[in-house]
Write an enzyme that holds these catalytic residues in place. Structure first.
Site, PDB file in Angstrom:
ATOM      1  N   GLU A 442       0.827  -1.230   0.000  1.00  0.00           N
ATOM      2  CA  GLU A 442       0.000   0.000   0.000  1.00  0.00           C
ATOM      3  C   GLU A 442       0.849   1.263   0.000  1.00  0.00           C
ATOM      4  O   GLU A 442       0.502   2.258   0.637  1.00  0.00           O
ATOM      5  CB  GLU A 442      -0.949   0.037   1.210  1.00  0.00           C
ATOM      6  CG  GLU A 442      -2.214  -0.707   1.042  1.00  0.00           C
ATOM      7  CD  GLU A 442      -2.698  -0.725  -0.371  1.00  0.00           C
ATOM      8  OE1 GLU A 442      -2.694   0.344  -1.024  1.00  0.00           O
ATOM      9  OE2 GLU A 442      -3.065  -1.798  -0.858  1.00  0.00           O
TER      10      GLU A 442
HETATM   11  C1  LIG Z   1       2.644  -9.629   0.161  1.00  0.00           C
HETATM   12  C2  LIG Z   1       2.444  -8.496  -0.800  1.00  0.00           C
HETATM   13  C3  LIG Z   1       1.164  -8.166  -1.201  1.00  0.00           C
HETATM   14  C4  LIG Z   1       0.974  -7.147  -2.137  1.00  0.00           C
HETATM   15  N1  LIG Z   1      -0.293  -6.878  -2.604  1.00  0.00           N
HETATM   16  C5  LIG Z   1      -0.437  -6.032  -3.662  1.00  0.00           C
HETATM   17  C6  LIG Z   1      -1.709  -5.894  -4.324  1.00  0.00           C
HETATM   18  O1  LIG Z   1      -2.711  -6.483  -3.916  1.00  0.00           O
HETATM   19  N2  LIG Z   1      -1.785  -5.094  -5.405  1.00  0.00           N
HETATM   20  C7  LIG Z   1      -0.702  -4.424  -5.902  1.00  0.00           C
HETATM   21  O2  LIG Z   1      -0.839  -3.752  -6.907  1.00  0.00           O
HETATM   22  N3  LIG Z   1       0.507  -4.528  -5.285  1.00  0.00           N
HETATM   23  C8  LIG Z   1       0.661  -5.308  -4.194  1.00  0.00           C
HETATM   24  N4  LIG Z   1       1.889  -5.445  -3.599  1.00  0.00           N
HETATM   25  C9  LIG Z   1       2.987  -4.654  -4.088  1.00  0.00           C
HETATM   26  C10 LIG Z   1       3.399  -3.550  -3.114  1.00  0.00           C
HETATM   27  O3  LIG Z   1       2.432  -2.539  -3.081  1.00  0.00           O
HETATM   28  C11 LIG Z   1       4.779  -3.072  -3.538  1.00  0.00           C
HETATM   29  O4  LIG Z   1       5.680  -4.097  -3.183  1.00  0.00           O
HETATM   30  C12 LIG Z   1       5.168  -1.769  -2.919  1.00  0.00           C
HETATM   31  O5  LIG Z   1       4.375  -0.738  -3.438  1.00  0.00           O
HETATM   32  C13 LIG Z   1       6.629  -1.423  -3.172  1.00  0.00           C
HETATM   33  O6  LIG Z   1       6.989  -1.602  -4.508  1.00  0.00           O
HETATM   34  P1  LIG Z   1       8.268  -2.493  -4.867  1.00  0.00           P
HETATM   35  O7  LIG Z   1       8.139  -3.789  -4.168  1.00  0.00           O
HETATM   36  O8  LIG Z   1       8.434  -2.518  -6.341  1.00  0.00           O
HETATM   37  O9  LIG Z   1       9.463  -1.733  -4.213  1.00  0.00           O
HETATM   38  P2  LIG Z   1      10.252  -0.502  -4.834  1.00  0.00           P
HETATM   39  O10 LIG Z   1       9.312   0.452  -5.452  1.00  0.00           O
HETATM   40  O11 LIG Z   1      11.356  -1.038  -5.657  1.00  0.00           O
HETATM   41  O12 LIG Z   1      10.825   0.151  -3.513  1.00  0.00           O
HETATM   42  C14 LIG Z   1      11.967  -0.374  -2.824  1.00  0.00           C
HETATM   43  C15 LIG Z   1      12.364   0.641  -1.742  1.00  0.00           C
HETATM   44  O13 LIG Z   1      12.713   1.875  -2.368  1.00  0.00           O
HETATM   45  C16 LIG Z   1      11.941   2.935  -1.864  1.00  0.00           C
HETATM   46  N5  LIG Z   1      11.598   3.846  -2.966  1.00  0.00           N
HETATM   47  C17 LIG Z   1      11.141   3.526  -4.189  1.00  0.00           C
HETATM   48  N6  LIG Z   1      10.953   4.643  -4.916  1.00  0.00           N
HETATM   49  C18 LIG Z   1      11.274   5.680  -4.147  1.00  0.00           C
HETATM   50  C19 LIG Z   1      11.278   7.094  -4.336  1.00  0.00           C
HETATM   51  N7  LIG Z   1      10.874   7.667  -5.471  1.00  0.00           N
HETATM   52  N8  LIG Z   1      11.683   7.865  -3.311  1.00  0.00           N
HETATM   53  C20 LIG Z   1      12.076   7.315  -2.145  1.00  0.00           C
HETATM   54  N9  LIG Z   1      12.091   5.996  -1.910  1.00  0.00           N
HETATM   55  C21 LIG Z   1      11.685   5.174  -2.908  1.00  0.00           C
HETATM   56  C22 LIG Z   1      10.697   2.308  -1.264  1.00  0.00           C
HETATM   57  O14 LIG Z   1      10.165   3.092  -0.213  1.00  0.00           O
HETATM   58  C23 LIG Z   1      11.225   0.963  -0.764  1.00  0.00           C
HETATM   59  O15 LIG Z   1      11.754   1.102   0.516  1.00  0.00           O
HETATM   60  C24 LIG Z   1       2.087  -6.424  -2.631  1.00  0.00           C
HETATM   61  C25 LIG Z   1       3.377  -6.756  -2.200  1.00  0.00           C
HETATM   62  C26 LIG Z   1       3.564  -7.785  -1.322  1.00  0.00           C
HETATM   63  C27 LIG Z   1       4.968  -8.144  -0.921  1.00  0.00           C
END
Ligand SMILES: Cc1cc2nc3c(=O)[nH]c(=O)nc-3n(C[C@H](O)[C@H](O)[C@H](O)COP(=O)(O)OP(=O)(O)OC[C@H]3O[C@@H](n4cnc5c(N)ncnc54)[C@H](O)[C@@H]3O)c2cc1C
Length: 621
Positions: A442
Site C-alpha cells: 500500500e
Molecule cells: C505480500 C504483498 C502483497 C501485495 N499486494 C499487492 C496488491 O494487492 N496489489 C498491488 O498492486 N501490489 C501489491 N503489492 C505490491 C506492493 O504494493 C509493492 O511491493 C510496494 O508498493 C513497493 O513496490 P516495490 O516492491 O516494487 O518496491 P520498490 O518500489 O522497488 O521500492 C523499494 C524501496 O525503495 C523505496 N523507494 C522507491 N521509490 C522511491 C522514491 N521515489 N523515493 C524514495 N524511496 C523510494 C521504497 O520506499 C522501498 O523502501 C504487494 C506486495 C507484497 C509483498
C-alpha cells in the site's frame, strides 16, 4: 479474564468515552442507529473473531496457499468463516444500504474490524473484495453495479487491486500493461502484474480485478493511466458465468508471513483475448484507484493496531504466568520464591511501552475513521473541510506510523516471551512475521512520508495541518490543570510546539528552493509527528480517565490522595484500575517517548544532507 485478541475495555473507552460515538446517531446519515446497536455489533464482532477468525490463524499460516493447474487453493479452514463473514455483512458494514451495505459509521467498521485484523491472511480475501466493490459503487455505471458489484457485496465474488508490475512498484506511473480499444467500446489487456493479493483463490466462484493499464496512445506517467474491470470469468447477459478470461496465474510468492494470503503474479492477454471494461473515465485511473488505496492505507494501519493489540495481550498474559527470578527485595536470598516476570522493572518497561503505543494507535485509527463520519454529518462547508483536512493529514501517518510501531510491538512481545517467543510453539513469532508486510505494501512507508511532507503538510497553504495542531492545543487546554495530568502537560505542549516549528522549517526550506532537506528528513518527520499525534490522543484519554476517576472516587467516598484507600480501590474496581492505567500509560509516553520528538526535530533542523551528499560509490560495492 479479558480477550486474548484485544482489550475491549480500551476499545469501548475510545469509542464511548473519548469520541462519544453515540452522538453520531443524533442526526443523518446515522439517525437509524443507537449506542445499544453499536454495542451489540461489537459484541458480535468479538464472538465471531474469537470463535471463527482467531482459530484459523495458526492453521492458515501452516497450510498456506498452493497453485495447482492454474487455480490457487487457500487454506480450507478459511472457507467456512469467509462465508459466515460475508453472510453477517461484516464485509460491507459501511456501504450505503442502496449498495447492499448497512450504512454504519466508518468508526464502527474500524472498531469491528480491529477484532479480525490479527488474521490478515484471512482478512485479505473479504478485504480486497470490499475495496473493489466500493470502487464500483462509486465509479461504476448502473450496468456494472448490477453485473459485478451486487455479487461482490454478498461475498459470492471477490475482488483485488492490481497495480504493481516488475518495473512499476512505488513508481506506478511506469507501468507497461496496455489496453487495446475494441470497436464495441470494451478493451483487451496485455501485460504482467506481480504481488497481487487474492489474485486468485477458491473461496469464491468469480473474481473481479480492477487493473491499472494505459490505453494505447495515451501519455506516459500517471496521467495516462486508466482503470479497467477484468473478470476472471466473463459474465453473460443473464448474469451467469461465461468463458474463462484470457489471463493466467503465473505463480504465487513464497513469503515471510501472511502465508494464507495468496500473492499472485498474473499474465494478462497472452492470447490477445483478455476482456476488460473501462471503470470511470479514461486517464482517470490513478484518481479512481486512490479511493481504494486510501481506504487500504487506513486498513493497513488498522492491521498494525490489531497486530499490536494481540501481541500485547499475549505478552501480558505470559508475563503474569512465567516465573523467573526473585523479587528485587529478596535478591540476596537464593531460596526466595520465584516471581512472575511481570514484577521485574525491565519487563514492565516493555509492557508499558507496548500498552501505551497500542492504545495510542487504536485511538489514532478510530479518530481517523471518525473524521469521515463527521465529514458526512457536517452542516457547513467549513466544518466539512475541517474533518476532510484531518483525514488527509492523518492517512499517511496511520499507514506508516502504525505499521512500523506495531512491528516493534510484536517484536517486543517476542522479547517478553524470551526464547519461547522465538520458537513457533507460541504464536508471537507469527504476529511479527505477519505484521512486517504492512510497512511495505500500500505504498512503502518512505513513500507515505513523502506524501505527508510533499503534499499533505502544504494542503490549503498548511491550513489542514494547522487545524490539527489547533485540535491538539484544545485538548491540552481542556485538561492541563487536572492534577492527574498536569505533571506531563508541559511535555505535551512542548511537543506540539516543536512539531509546528519543524513544519515551519520545512516550509522555509521549500521557499528557499531547498527541497532536498524535507525529502531527506521526510521519514523521521512522519515518525516524529506520529509520536506527537499519539501523545495528544493519550493526553486526551488521560484527561477523560481522570475525570471518570474523580466521579468514581466521589461515588465510593475514596480520597485519591490516600494511598491505602486508593490501592484498595484499584484492587476492587476494574474501572478504576483501567482509568489509572490510562493515566500511567500517558505519563510513561510523555516522559519516556515524547523526548524523542525533540531529538528528531533537532536533527531535522540541522538541515543535514549527508544522505544526499554521500557519493554512491562510498556505500561500498
Ligand atoms: C505480500 C504483498 C502483497 C501485495 N499486494 C499487492 C496488491 O494487492 N496489489 C498491488 O498492486 N501490489 C501489491 N503489492 C505490491 C506492493 O504494493 C509493492 O511491493 C510496494 O508498493 C513497493 O513496490 P516495490 O516492491 O516494487 O518496491 P520498490 O518500489 O522497488 O521500492 C523499494 C524501496 O525503495 C523505496 N523507494 C522507491 N521509490 C522511491 C522514491 N521515489 N523515493 C524514495 N524511496 C523510494 C521504497 O520506499 C522501498 O523502501 C504487494 C506486495 C507484497 C509483498
Amino acid at each position: 479474564m479479558g480477550s486474548m485478541i484485544l482489550d475491549d475495555r480500551d476499545q469501548r473507552f475510545v469509542l464511548n468515552e473519548m469520541l462519544e460515538i453515540e452522538k453520531l446517531c443524533e442526526s443523518k446519515p446515522f439517525a437509524d442507529f443507537s449506542g445499544d446497536m453499536f454495542e451489540m455489533i461489537l459484541n458480535e464482532a468479538k464472538k465471531f473473531a474469537e470463535n471463527r477468525v482467531f482459530p484459523t490463524l495458526v492453521e492458515g499460516d501452516r497450510v498456506g496457499c498452493r497453485l495447482e493447474n492454474g487455480q490457487v487453493h487457500v487454506p480450507q479452514c478459511f472457507a467456512g468463516p469467509y462465508k459466515m463473514f460475508c453472510e453477517g455483512g461484516w464485509n460491507v458494514m459501511s456501504f450505503s444500504p442502496e449498495d447492499g451495505g448497512q450504512g454504519l459509521p466508518m468508526v464502527m467498521r474500524t472498531a469491528a474490524h480491529e477484532w479480525f485484523g490479527h488474521n490478515f491472511s484471512f482478512m485479505s480475501y473479504p478485504g480486497t473484495g470490499e475495496g473493489a466493490a466500493h470502487l464500483i459503487a462509486v465509479y461504476g455505471t448502473e450496468a456494472q453495479k448490477r453485473k459485478y458489484m451486487d455479487k461482490m457485496v454478498t461475498g459470492e465474488w471477490g475482488g483485488t487491486m492490481v497495480l504493481t508490475e516488475p518495473g512499476a512498484g512505488s513508481d506506478v506511473g511506469n507501468l507497461s500493461t496496455k489496453a487495446i480499444r475494441q470497436p464495441d467500446g470494451t478493451f483487451r489487456l496485455q501485460g504482467s502484474k506481480i504481488f497481487i493479493t487474492a489474485g486468485d483463490h477458491d473461496l469464491v466462484e468469480n473474481i473481479i480485478h480492477p487493473v491499472l493499464a494505459r490505453i494505447e496512445g495515451d501519455p506516459a506517467g500517471t496521467k495516462g493511466i486508466s482503470i479497467f474491470l477484468v473478470p476472471k470469468y466473463r459474465v453473460n447477459e443473464d448474469g451467469s458465468l461465461g468463458e474463462r478470461n484470457d489471463f493466467e496465474i503465473a505463480k504465487i510468492e513464497e513469503k515471510l508471513g501472511i502465508h494464507g494470503s495468496s500473492t499472485c503474479a498474473m499474465n494478462f492477454g497472452d492470447n490477445g483475448a483478455c476482456y476488460a471494461e473501462l471503470l470511470g473515465e479514461e486517464r482517470q485511473g490513478m484518481k479512481i484507484m486512490f479511493q481504494m488505496m486510501n481506504e487500504a492505507r487506513l486498513g493497513v494501519g488498522l492491521q498494525g493496531v490489531s497486530a499490536a493489540a494481540i501481541a500485547y495481550r499475549h505478552a501480558v498474559r505470559y508475563a503474569r504466568d512465567r516465573l523467573q527470578g526473585s523479587s528485587l527485595m529478596d535478591f540476596k536470598n537464593p531460596e526466595a520464591p520465584r516471581v512472575p516476570i511481570i514484577q521485574h522493572a525491565d519487563v514492565r518497561r516493555m509492557l508499558l511501552w507496548m500498552k501505551a503505543n497500542t492504545e495510542s494507535m487504536r485511538a489514532m485509527a478510530y479518530f481517523s475513521a471518525y473524521c469521515f463520519d463527521k465529514e458526512r454529518m457536517a452542516k457547513s462547508d467549513e466544518d466539512r473541510e475541517k474533518w476532510i483536512g484531518y483525514a488527509e493529514v492523518l492517512t499517511p501517518i496511520v499507514k506508516a506510523y502504525c505499521s512500523d510501531v506495531a512491528f516493534r510491538v510484536t517484536e517486543l512481545a517476542m522479547q517478553v516471551y524470551g526464547g519461547y517467543g522465538y520458537c513457533s510453539e507460541y504464536p508471537v513469532e507469527q504476529f511479527m512475521r505477519d505484521e512486517k508486510i504492512a510497512s511495505i505494501y500500500e505504498g512503502a512507508n518512505g513513500i507515505q512520508a513523502m506524501d505527508l511532507v510533499g503534499r499533505k503538510l502544504g494542503m490549503k497553504k498548511g491550513g489542514y495541518f494547522m487545524s490539527l495542531l489547533g485540535e491538539m492545543n484544545t485538548a491540552i487546554a481542556a485538561y492541563k490543570d487536572d492534577p492527574a495530568v498536569a505533571g506531563f502537560a508541559a511535555e505535551m505542549q512542548g511537543a506540539v510546539n516543536t512539531l509546528g516549528e519543524a513544519a515551519m522549517y520545512f516550509a522555509k526550506c521549500g521557499k528557499e528552493g531547498n527541497f532536498f532537506v524535507p525529502l531527506a528528513h521526510a521519514y523521521p518527520f512522519l515518525m516524529m509527528m506520529g509520536k506527537v499525534v499519539s501523545g495528544w490522543l493519550l493526553f486526551w484519554g488521560a484527561g477523560v480517565a481522570s475525570r471518570k476517576l474523580d466521579a468514581l472516587c466521589q461515588a465510593q467516598g475514596v480520597d485519591r490522595a490516600d494511598p491505602a484507600a486508593w490501592g484498595k480501590l484499584l484492587k476492587q474496581n476494574e474501572d478504576a484500575a483501567f482509568y489509572a492505567g490510562k493515566i500511567s500509560g500517558a505519563k510513561f509516553f510523555m516522559k519516556n517517548v515524547l523526548p524523542e520528538v525533540d531529538a528528531a526535530v533537532k536533527a531535522i533542523k540541522t538541515g543535514d544532507l549527508s544522505v544526499v551528499e554521500i557519493a554512491e560509490e562510498s556505500f561500498g560495492s
